[in-house]
Enzyme design. Sequence first.
Site, mmCIF file in Angstrom:
data_model
loop_
_atom_site.group_PDB
_atom_site.id
_atom_site.type_symbol
_atom_site.label_atom_id
_atom_site.label_comp_id
_atom_site.label_asym_id
_atom_site.label_seq_id
_atom_site.Cartn_x
_atom_site.Cartn_y
_atom_site.Cartn_z
ATOM 1 N N GLY A 1 -52.646 14.316 1.016
ATOM 2 C CA GLY A 1 -53.792 13.929 1.842
ATOM 3 C C GLY A 1 -54.396 12.609 1.443
ATOM 4 N N GLY A 2 -53.581 11.716 0.859
ATOM 5 C CA GLY A 2 -54.064 10.394 0.474
ATOM 6 C C GLY A 2 -54.175 9.464 1.665
ATOM 7 N N LYS B 1 -41.735 -4.054 -6.265
ATOM 8 C CA LYS B 1 -42.741 -4.979 -5.713
ATOM 9 C C LYS B 1 -44.140 -4.608 -6.191
ATOM 10 C CE LYS B 1 -44.596 -2.107 -2.528
ATOM 11 N NZ LYS B 1 -46.009 -1.837 -2.223
ATOM 12 N N ASN C 1 -52.237 -2.333 -6.413
ATOM 13 C CA ASN C 1 -51.529 -2.873 -7.576
ATOM 14 C C ASN C 1 -51.986 -4.295 -7.894
ATOM 15 O OD1 ASN C 1 -49.359 -0.733 -8.258
ATOM 16 N ND2 ASN C 1 -49.230 -0.939 -6.041
#
Length: 420
Positions: free
Chosen positions: A95-96, A279, A344
């Site tokens: 559920g992100g 990446k 990130n």
Amino acid sequence: MAASVQPACLDLHFSGKHPPLLKHNAIIVRCVSSPNVIPEADSISGPPDIINTNRDQRKVVRIAWEKLVRWSRSLRAKAKTDVLERTRKVVVLGGGSFGTAMAAHVARRKEGLEVNMLVRDSFVCQSINENHHNCKYFPEHKLPENVIATTDAKAALLDADYCLHAVPVQFSSSFLEGIADYVDPGLPFISLSKGLELNTLRMMSQIIPIALKNPRQPFVALSGPSFALELMNNLPTAMVVASKDKKLANAVQQLLASSYLRINTSSDVTGVEIAGALKNVLAIAAGIVDGMNLGNNSMAALVSQGCSEIRWLATKMGAKPTTITGLSGTGDIMLTCFVNLSRNRTVGVRLGSGETLDDILTSMNQVAEGVATAGAVIALAQKYNVKLPVLTAVAKIIDNELTPTKAVLELMNLPQIEEV
């Protein structure tokens, strides 16, 4: 001394606000604009060679565009829609933010399509079912009413036609082992997770069949430059689905492609997955450069070097070089390295600004996969005998064995080499 040459006044009339400039023999003449005169194209006077050339160029461009549009319409008319028509239920694991965005996207594809989200948080589950909002990630975005949340794995997976896996990589094995008894052996898994399992160096294409104890579990990797927020806002996006089963890749393409989401297909699962994983590590490096205010030159040099390192490792692992320059490679790298929505990159910016990794991770409510994946980089570099200075430096910084400042000095003092 020769008299200066003044351009003759040309009686050219255009209806636009800003009359164009005609350039001929280094003399620029601004044409007279008149709101009352709209000439025919053939009535424009001027140097014949320039006018004819411009007309020819416009004609070539127009013909090329018309051909492209006809080709596109022809293919769209022949496009199959049977996959979407016969799909009744899709389950989303997790559920992100990205799982929620994809659940909303799939639900909008067809009225009556049941989209079940398997979530851990009972409060999020209640919010989705009662208010049609994911209160944790997208509180201001209303979800389609055919998105249903549950904490019951058996109910979520029952009779599902497709499964979208959106659980972070480092938690996927234990999660999947816990629901394995409810997974149909023929249920196609579409992995949205990008990264490498730290202890095993496995990609999702390896994690899923092992955790489910089914080496034949149908698998597709979905990757490419895509922020969940922009997908939720229906902004134009392009991604790629990769599977060794071409028929399955085409089916998932039909299921997901829409007027605002382009889906390409690929058979290079390794290339798509390794590019999507590494990446994230490169994005941390890009963020560090930004956080240290090292400038645009260094940013371009670092990302370029990082792209090369990803290509070197990926091809050693069996990936196609063209995959690394496609959506799942260069496309995703550009997005994650240069745009502040990237988790990130944000980790890198804060590291470069002097914050500790523990403080950064404690303050985040979402997983930055690159942090864990960086730990697998050194092992991969050794396994495939590839030198990855930028990606390895990130791993050393995350392990607190190297400061960002020292890393920059070491990288700049590497031997001068021939570019390959």
